[in-house]
Write a protein that holds these residues in place. Sequence first.
Motif, PDB file in Angstrom:
ATOM      1  N   MET A  55      -8.173  38.784  55.032  1.00 46.99           N
ATOM      2  CA  MET A  55      -9.328  38.163  55.093  1.00 46.99           C
ATOM      3  C   MET A  55      -9.710  37.034  53.998  1.00 46.99           C
ATOM      4  O   MET A  55     -10.086  36.068  54.224  1.00 46.99           O
ATOM      5  N   GLY A  56      -8.879  37.227  52.923  1.00 46.39           N
ATOM      6  CA  GLY A  56      -8.885  36.182  51.929  1.00 46.39           C
ATOM      7  C   GLY A  56      -8.183  34.840  52.568  1.00 46.39           C
ATOM      8  O   GLY A  56      -8.724  33.707  52.456  1.00 46.39           O
ATOM      9  N   LEU A  57      -7.152  34.981  53.418  1.00 46.03           N
ATOM     10  CA  LEU A  57      -6.526  34.058  53.949  1.00 46.03           C
ATOM     11  C   LEU A  57      -7.356  33.432  54.947  1.00 46.03           C
ATOM     12  O   LEU A  57      -7.412  32.166  55.067  1.00 46.03           O
ATOM     13  N   ALA A  58      -8.050  34.301  55.741  1.00 51.35           N
ATOM     14  CA  ALA A  58      -9.032  33.763  56.814  1.00 51.35           C
ATOM     15  C   ALA A  58      -9.909  32.728  55.835  1.00 51.35           C
ATOM     16  O   ALA A  58     -10.263  31.675  56.668  1.00 51.35           O
ATOM     17  N   ALA A  59     -10.685  33.339  54.937  1.00 49.75           N
ATOM     18  CA  ALA A  59     -11.756  32.677  54.358  1.00 49.75           C
ATOM     19  C   ALA A  59     -10.980  31.054  54.129  1.00 49.75           C
ATOM     20  O   ALA A  59     -11.685  30.205  54.192  1.00 49.75           O
ATOM     21  N   ARG A  60     -10.000  31.197  53.433  1.00 50.66           N
ATOM     22  CA  ARG A  60      -9.289  29.935  52.920  1.00 50.66           C
ATOM     23  C   ARG A  60      -8.921  29.011  54.180  1.00 50.66           C
ATOM     24  O   ARG A  60      -9.042  27.593  53.806  1.00 50.66           O
ATOM     25  N   HIS A  61      -8.666  29.503  55.059  1.00 53.93           N
ATOM     26  CA  HIS A  61      -8.266  28.711  56.192  1.00 53.93           C
ATOM     27  C   HIS A  61      -9.373  28.614  57.112  1.00 53.93           C
ATOM     28  O   HIS A  61      -8.904  27.901  58.355  1.00 53.93           O
ATOM     29  N   ASP A  62     -10.485  29.012  56.984  1.00 51.95           N
ATOM     30  CA  ASP A  62     -11.549  28.966  57.667  1.00 51.95           C
ATOM     31  C   ASP A  62     -11.199  29.597  59.096  1.00 51.95           C
ATOM     32  O   ASP A  62     -11.536  28.808  60.036  1.00 51.95           O
ATOM     33  N   LEU A 119       2.170  39.030  53.672  1.00 52.47           N
ATOM     34  CA  LEU A 119       1.123  38.381  53.239  1.00 52.47           C
ATOM     35  C   LEU A 119       1.362  36.889  52.715  1.00 52.47           C
ATOM     36  O   LEU A 119       0.322  36.127  53.195  1.00 52.47           O
ATOM     37  N   GLU A 120       2.285  37.083  52.102  1.00 50.06           N
ATOM     38  CA  GLU A 120       2.896  35.470  51.297  1.00 50.06           C
ATOM     39  C   GLU A 120       3.098  34.586  52.646  1.00 50.06           C
ATOM     40  O   GLU A 120       2.631  33.358  52.478  1.00 50.06           O
ATOM     41  N   ALA A 121       3.884  34.976  53.360  1.00 48.60           N
ATOM     42  CA  ALA A 121       4.260  34.135  54.501  1.00 48.60           C
ATOM     43  C   ALA A 121       3.176  33.904  55.350  1.00 48.60           C
ATOM     44  O   ALA A 121       3.073  32.576  55.753  1.00 48.60           O
ATOM     45  N   MET A 122       2.290  34.824  55.514  1.00 51.28           N
ATOM     46  CA  MET A 122       1.221  34.313  56.411  1.00 51.28           C
ATOM     47  C   MET A 122       0.280  33.322  56.076  1.00 51.28           C
ATOM     48  O   MET A 122      -0.241  32.644  56.912  1.00 51.28           O
ATOM     49  N   ASP A 123       0.445  32.822  54.974  1.00 54.21           N
ATOM     50  CA  ASP A 123      -0.393  31.547  54.660  1.00 54.21           C
ATOM     51  C   ASP A 123      -0.057  30.439  55.131  1.00 54.21           C
ATOM     52  O   ASP A 123      -0.824  29.631  55.829  1.00 54.21           O
ATOM     53  N   ASP A 124       1.371  30.256  55.513  1.00 53.04           N
ATOM     54  CA  ASP A 124       1.965  29.161  56.310  1.00 53.04           C
ATOM     55  C   ASP A 124       1.602  29.401  57.737  1.00 53.04           C
ATOM     56  O   ASP A 124       1.343  28.252  58.330  1.00 53.04           O
ATOM     57  N   TYR A 125       1.609  30.473  58.248  1.00 58.77           N
ATOM     58  CA  TYR A 125       1.298  30.740  59.587  1.00 58.77           C
ATOM     59  C   TYR A 125      -0.210  30.324  59.884  1.00 58.77           C
ATOM     60  O   TYR A 125      -0.342  29.703  60.992  1.00 58.77           O
ATOM     61  N   CYS A 126      -0.991  30.655  58.912  1.00 53.60           N
ATOM     62  CA  CYS A 126      -2.467  30.398  59.126  1.00 53.60           C
ATOM     63  C   CYS A 126      -2.613  28.832  59.456  1.00 53.60           C
ATOM     64  O   CYS A 126      -3.533  28.526  59.771  1.00 53.60           O
ATOM     65  N   GLN A 127      -1.673  27.878  59.106  1.00 49.57           N
ATOM     66  CA  GLN A 127      -2.027  26.493  59.038  1.00 49.57           C
ATOM     67  C   GLN A 127      -1.674  26.154  60.505  1.00 49.57           C
ATOM     68  O   GLN A 127      -1.748  24.940  60.745  1.00 49.57           O
ATOM     69  N   LEU A 128      -0.827  26.835  61.412  1.00 53.08           N
ATOM     70  CA  LEU A 128      -0.472  26.341  62.587  1.00 53.08           C
ATOM     71  C   LEU A 128      -1.993  26.140  63.427  1.00 53.08           C
ATOM     72  O   LEU A 128      -2.772  26.857  63.434  1.00 53.08           O
ATOM     73  N   GLU A 129      -1.679  24.991  64.388  1.00 52.61           N
ATOM     74  CA  GLU A 129      -2.864  24.683  65.027  1.00 52.61           C
ATOM     75  C   GLU A 129      -3.158  25.822  66.032  1.00 52.61           C
ATOM     76  O   GLU A 129      -4.163  26.129  66.178  1.00 52.61           O
ATOM     77  N   GLU A 130      -2.154  26.298  66.488  1.00 52.29           N
ATOM     78  CA  GLU A 130      -2.303  27.359  67.533  1.00 52.29           C
ATOM     79  C   GLU A 130      -2.857  28.729  67.041  1.00 52.29           C
ATOM     80  O   GLU A 130      -3.157  29.775  67.727  1.00 52.29           O
ATOM     81  N   VAL A 131      -3.074  28.853  65.738  1.00 55.77           N
ATOM     82  CA  VAL A 131      -3.419  30.208  65.169  1.00 55.77           C
ATOM     83  C   VAL A 131      -4.861  30.009  65.075  1.00 55.77           C
ATOM     84  O   VAL A 131      -5.388  29.185  64.080  1.00 55.77           O
TER      85      VAL A 131
END
Length: 337
Positions: free
Chosen positions: A160-167, A118-130
């Motif tokens: 879901m928290g990550l989703a909310a943060r990264h819209d 989940l920690e690593a996922m934060d960086d993945y969520c920033q990718l344009e293709e995600v």
Amino acid sequence: MTSTQPTRRPTDAAHLEDEPDLPRELLNLPWIDCHNHAHTLSWDDRERYALSGCRSMVMVASGYHWTPYKPVRGEDIRYLWDDAINRRAAIERNHFFEAKLGLGVHTGVRIENPDELLEAMDDYCQLEEVVAVGETGVTPAQHVERWDVDHQQAVVEAQMGLAARHDLPTILHTPNQSADSSRSYRPELGTPGYEKNTTLGQEPVLEGENPALEAVKLDLEAAHAAGLDEERVVASHADGNNTEYLMEETDCYLSYTIGHSWLIGVDAADVADAIDAYGPERIMVDTDCANVLRTDPYALKRAIFELYRYGIDVDAIRQVVYENPREVFGLADGGSE
Ligand SMILES: [Zn+2]
């Protein structure tokens, strides 16, 4: 009826009244598959998507089906994400449709160390293709190893928290009851069409009258706790068991999975019923096509025609197969911004 038919005796054609207006525009209607695992399919299957007019898709990398080692560790899931990232652009170049990614932690099997994932996922969520988090969602029974409900719910909430943060929207895996079958198969053979050692299925962690629906309610609880708006939740595998709750008590989108109807019993008729009952505003359709299952890359295109035959008008069809996913996932140059 004309008497000038050259046929020897009258045929059906001699008795035609008005020719129906055929919806020719459906032949070329672009469509979006907002939940599949096309990166696990064959090249030929992906070509079938292109040949039948797929405009965009969300390829979901989160399923435990593809992690060979059991129990599953965080690094195994991360490998799935990296594999999808590695191949995504080549898939687009080969087939011309837009291929974006959903990355998540599925709870169908217990993950040994979800926190580092989940920690690593934060960086993945920033990718344009995600473009989505998921698929995820509380699962009543696991494969290989049980995962208690509280821990599952915490993992869902964190995503879901990550989703909310990264819209980003979250794709929920809502549990289905399998389609009724008059007989069951030899247990040692499992279900033909579904590559999985079914003897590893565990006793449920969620019981009661309707665990499949209870799981969805726990997911909604997690969304509220995570600060994720309900309209950013796409409940995939919507079915007769959860439609009323999701439509009447939430603002979630419902995506009906029609690529393996033989397994879960949901098809275009269910989608048509839902549109009749609730309108097309919060409905989508997905295939969930994957290599471990008998699935049909043409399913969504077939459903377009089937919805029309079932009496759904062209505008509503376009909305559920194209406009809604376009808007929610920001595909095909769409997006709510
Ligand atoms: Zn799936």
